[in-house]
Design a protein around this motif. Sequence first.
Motif, PDB file in Angstrom:
ATOM      1  N   SER A  71       0.815  -1.295  -0.112  1.00 23.24           N
ATOM      2  CA  SER A  71      -0.054   0.060  -0.038  1.00 23.24           C
ATOM      3  C   SER A  71       0.954   1.256   0.192  1.00 23.24           C
ATOM      4  O   SER A  71       2.039   1.193   0.346  1.00 23.24           O
ATOM      5  N   THR A  72       0.111   2.290  -0.489  1.00 24.47           N
ATOM      6  CA  THR A  72       0.954   3.655  -0.777  1.00 24.47           C
ATOM      7  C   THR A  72       1.352   4.333   0.378  1.00 24.47           C
ATOM      8  O   THR A  72       2.637   4.671   0.749  1.00 24.47           O
ATOM      9  N   THR A  73       0.565   4.510   1.449  1.00 26.53           N
ATOM     10  CA  THR A  73       0.797   5.263   2.541  1.00 26.53           C
ATOM     11  C   THR A  73       1.593   4.378   3.758  1.00 26.53           C
ATOM     12  O   THR A  73       2.422   4.924   4.339  1.00 26.53           O
ATOM     13  N   SER A  74       1.193   3.112   3.855  1.00 30.36           N
ATOM     14  CA  SER A  74       1.712   2.481   5.022  1.00 30.36           C
ATOM     15  C   SER A  74       2.812   1.373   4.498  1.00 30.36           C
ATOM     16  O   SER A  74       3.488   0.925   5.558  1.00 30.36           O
ATOM     17  N   GLY A  75       2.875   1.145   3.469  1.00 32.09           N
ATOM     18  CA  GLY A  75       3.494  -0.111   2.834  1.00 32.09           C
ATOM     19  C   GLY A  75       3.203  -1.466   3.534  1.00 32.09           C
ATOM     20  O   GLY A  75       3.901  -2.520   3.502  1.00 32.09           O
ATOM     21  N   PHE A  76       1.944  -1.701   3.968  1.00 35.37           N
ATOM     22  CA  PHE A  76       1.401  -3.004   4.284  1.00 35.37           C
ATOM     23  C   PHE A  76       1.294  -3.765   2.910  1.00 35.37           C
ATOM     24  O   PHE A  76       1.223  -3.130   1.908  1.00 35.37           O
ATOM     25  N   TRP A  77       1.336  -5.259   2.905  1.00 33.62           N
ATOM     26  CA  TRP A  77       1.018  -5.940   1.638  1.00 33.62           C
ATOM     27  C   TRP A  77      -0.592  -5.650   1.461  1.00 33.62           C
ATOM     28  O   TRP A  77      -1.610  -5.452   2.286  1.00 33.62           O
ATOM     29  N   ARG A  78      -0.661  -5.580   0.206  1.00 33.67           N
ATOM     30  CA  ARG A  78      -2.198  -5.319  -0.297  1.00 33.67           C
ATOM     31  C   ARG A  78      -3.199  -6.425  -0.083  1.00 33.67           C
ATOM     32  O   ARG A  78      -4.274  -6.144  -0.112  1.00 33.67           O
ATOM     33  N   CYS A  79      -2.789  -7.563  -0.344  1.00 32.03           N
ATOM     34  CA  CYS A  79      -3.498  -8.724  -0.036  1.00 32.03           C
ATOM     35  C   CYS A  79      -3.101  -9.803   1.025  1.00 32.03           C
ATOM     36  O   CYS A  79      -1.896 -10.490   0.752  1.00 32.03           O
ATOM     37  N   GLY A  80      -3.421  -9.821   2.113  1.00 34.37           N
ATOM     38  CA  GLY A  80      -2.940 -10.639   3.211  1.00 34.37           C
ATOM     39  C   GLY A  80      -3.367 -12.031   3.057  1.00 34.37           C
ATOM     40  O   GLY A  80      -4.282 -12.267   2.263  1.00 34.37           O
ATOM     41  N   PRO A  81      -2.899 -12.901   3.929  1.00 34.63           N
ATOM     42  CA  PRO A  81      -3.067 -14.145   3.902  1.00 34.63           C
ATOM     43  C   PRO A  81      -4.718 -14.704   3.649  1.00 34.63           C
ATOM     44  O   PRO A  81      -4.905 -15.711   3.190  1.00 34.63           O
ATOM     45  N   GLY A 606      -7.128  21.100  14.127  1.00 33.01           N
ATOM     46  CA  GLY A 606      -6.748  22.317  13.313  1.00 33.01           C
ATOM     47  C   GLY A 606      -6.337  21.933  12.137  1.00 33.01           C
ATOM     48  O   GLY A 606      -7.069  21.136  11.521  1.00 33.01           O
ATOM     49  N   GLN A 607      -5.588  22.706  11.272  1.00 33.83           N
ATOM     50  CA  GLN A 607      -5.637  22.578   9.947  1.00 33.83           C
ATOM     51  C   GLN A 607      -5.097  21.483   9.610  1.00 33.83           C
ATOM     52  O   GLN A 607      -3.824  20.975  10.272  1.00 33.83           O
ATOM     53  N   GLY A 608      -5.150  20.672   8.541  1.00 29.91           N
ATOM     54  CA  GLY A 608      -4.616  19.489   8.028  1.00 29.91           C
ATOM     55  C   GLY A 608      -3.666  19.774   7.154  1.00 29.91           C
ATOM     56  O   GLY A 608      -3.241  20.806   6.615  1.00 29.91           O
ATOM     57  N   ARG A 609      -2.863  18.547   6.724  1.00 31.22           N
ATOM     58  CA  ARG A 609      -1.788  18.397   5.818  1.00 31.22           C
ATOM     59  C   ARG A 609      -1.576  17.295   5.186  1.00 31.22           C
ATOM     60  O   ARG A 609      -2.098  16.140   5.693  1.00 31.22           O
ATOM     61  N   MET A 610      -1.028  17.026   3.955  1.00 35.18           N
ATOM     62  CA  MET A 610      -0.826  15.799   3.367  1.00 35.18           C
ATOM     63  C   MET A 610       0.577  15.106   3.727  1.00 35.18           C
ATOM     64  O   MET A 610       1.307  15.714   4.348  1.00 35.18           O
ATOM     65  N   GLY A 611       0.538  13.825   3.649  1.00 37.50           N
ATOM     66  CA  GLY A 611       1.707  13.013   4.091  1.00 37.50           C
ATOM     67  C   GLY A 611       1.720  11.578   3.694  1.00 37.50           C
ATOM     68  O   GLY A 611       0.592  11.164   3.641  1.00 37.50           O
ATOM     69  N   THR A 612       2.791  11.003   3.649  1.00 29.78           N
ATOM     70  CA  THR A 612       3.029   9.572   3.188  1.00 29.78           C
ATOM     71  C   THR A 612       3.677   8.874   4.013  1.00 29.78           C
ATOM     72  O   THR A 612       4.724   9.567   4.688  1.00 29.78           O
ATOM     73  N   MET A 613       3.735   7.670   4.165  1.00 35.13           N
ATOM     74  CA  MET A 613       4.535   6.711   4.842  1.00 35.13           C
ATOM     75  C   MET A 613       4.980   5.669   3.970  1.00 35.13           C
ATOM     76  O   MET A 613       4.241   4.681   3.816  1.00 35.13           O
ATOM     77  N   ASP A 614       6.280   5.561   3.404  1.00 36.18           N
ATOM     78  CA  ASP A 614       6.437   4.696   2.645  1.00 36.18           C
ATOM     79  C   ASP A 614       7.213   3.323   3.146  1.00 36.18           C
ATOM     80  O   ASP A 614       7.102   3.558   4.349  1.00 36.18           O
ATOM     81  N   LYS A 615       7.373   2.443   2.546  1.00 42.05           N
ATOM     82  CA  LYS A 615       7.767   0.980   3.194  1.00 42.05           C
ATOM     83  C   LYS A 615       9.015   1.485   4.029  1.00 42.05           C
ATOM     84  O   LYS A 615       9.021   0.689   5.017  1.00 42.05           O
ATOM     85  N   ALA A 616      10.117   2.141   3.622  1.00 45.90           N
ATOM     86  CA  ALA A 616      11.316   2.072   4.485  1.00 45.90           C
ATOM     87  C   ALA A 616      10.653   2.885   5.919  1.00 45.90           C
ATOM     88  O   ALA A 616      11.261   2.267   6.902  1.00 45.90           O
ATOM     89  N   ILE A 617       9.915   3.854   5.608  1.00 47.78           N
ATOM     90  CA  ILE A 617       9.493   4.688   6.741  1.00 47.78           C
ATOM     91  C   ILE A 617       8.507   3.621   7.752  1.00 47.78           C
ATOM     92  O   ILE A 617       8.924   3.697   8.964  1.00 47.78           O
TER      93      ILE A 617
END
Length: 625
Positions: A71-81, A606-617
């Motif tokens: 997955s894009t944000t968290s780096g989880f497997w997209r289809c688990g067991p 309050g105010q929001g913002r965008m952010g991502t968490m890739d696999k390494a993170i």
Amino acid sequence: MTAPRILIYLLRRDLRFADNPILHDISRSCQLSHQPYTHLLPLYIFAAPQVEISGFLISESERSPYPEARSTTSGFWRCGPHRAKFLAESVWDLRKSLETAGSGLEIRTGLVGQIVKELIDTYTDNAKHGEVVGVWMTSEEGVEEQREERDVRKAVEAAGKDFKLWTDEKYYVDDRDVPFKTPRELPDVFTSYRKQVEPLRNAPRRTLPVPGKLPPLPGFVPGQKAPFKTPNTLEETIACLTKPLEKDLGLPNPPKWPSDATSAHPFLGGETAGHERIKHLVETGNMTTYKDTRNGMLGLDFSTKLSAWLALGCITARQVHQYLLDFEDGNTDLGKGVQGYGKGENRGTAAVRFELLWRDYMRLCTRKFGHRLFRVEGFRNDNSTAWKYPDKDKDAQKKIMRFLEGTTGTGLIDASQRELFLTGYTSNRARQNVASFLAKHLGIDWRIGAEWYECLLIDYDLSNNWGNWQYTAGVGNDPRGEARVFNPVKQAFDYDPEGAYVKNWVEELRGLDDPQYVFQAWRTPVEARKEVKLEGVQWVEDPLKKIEFRISNHGGRGRKAPGKGGKAGGSRGGGGGGGGGRGSSGSRGGRGGGYNGRGKAEKTRGQGRMGTMDKAIWNGAISAQ
């Protein structure tokens, strides 16, 4: 001898034999004196971006040419067991049905458009073995799915072949019958849409009959391209799909299976099992009682649990409707003698139809909003929330890990997260609370929860999962938005009053008798903690959130502690997978039972913002705990 004329039918989430418009049309064409094609090549592709396929490699020395399916944000497997197993069972069940009709099913791995192109090119280079005359497939709403459709169309039309994209008919109201011409006209509130298509009992089209004889497979079928292999059995397919997944999905302290606990979703994938489930629900009276039981948490039959089959198109919503019609009108013997048989629509069957329509609505929202389904600001384009992102916040990383492992210290949340991890299922009511806890109580990027559900849910459905997480996070199409906050302690008292569900999955709490300690173990007196071996347990002594709610001294209704903020209820619900966990449902809740205001420690964000968490993170977040 004339070379075979081959029609390729590319299957994705239409894994059924009956009520399948493409197979119905092909079967009818077999009766014509002049057939446009002589052979049928049904094809299913495990798509590399959505399912990890490195387990299909020919040998350990080979490397997949594709990025891992994470997955894009968290780096989880997209289809688990859990979903991988159910998907494989569904594919192989359809293969058996097609073989019975004189055809079969070819299984491949890779990129959908590329594999179709390779098949066409191979037949072109070996013309004596056949000519591909066309490729048919069913349309879908997702961004990735539509990219696949464009890639296939491009490859087919470049080769001068016929391409046809069929309407997806697995939903309750047929696309050709929706009361508007463009997606922009879809109301942003479900109730408005529902009123446009009522009465629901008259809304669906009739189901299509089971196909008869189908054209045979071509005598020559090009094989799987290296470096991948084609599995020869169901067991081998499951093994290939699950092989790359890390043990315990990388969690340092994964949930362990509690003694005496059993899965509420022990079902097999595939059309055959899906119809068996519907028949069981009718015969046992569970369709009739659905309205009253749908918010349950323990057991097999408190909800329909049809969502996993609906998500993969193993069954259709209108097939479910037809079973209900036959029961209500007494057309067949199925359910004869059961309460409500032959007496028309009842509260339970009407509620099932209502929830089937929710699935339709969420899918139409995906059509309307497209990429916004995956954006943190949601359908509403709401930037008012200061979400916590783990790539910027070490404390958020630790909280997320405890959330995933089911050690938040809030009983209902932990029970649901452990059940999900171990079984691939958790109830609609639990999903609503989990989503609200992550997004509203912890203020963490809701997409992390949506991606965890994508990984683990057997009944994962693109539109229902992401749409419901948005709904509960307050950035989707909930009219109350940010104001709806579920109090998981009050909800536990409402829907698990004795704590049976929580203690079933959080075995450490079984020594506690008082539900308020079960639901918030930090309230347990020190001496009692020692007796049940909870002293020094981190999640008991340091919960992620101390939620203000107690039962009154007189044993009456729960009351909220002083606080301020919005009002919440148990209406449309969170984090649903393929139907919010209630099988045929979208994820709508039942009784009220939400949190009537924020607790003392909960501030307006309050105010929001965008952010991502890739696999390494994400790997860094794991090691940080």
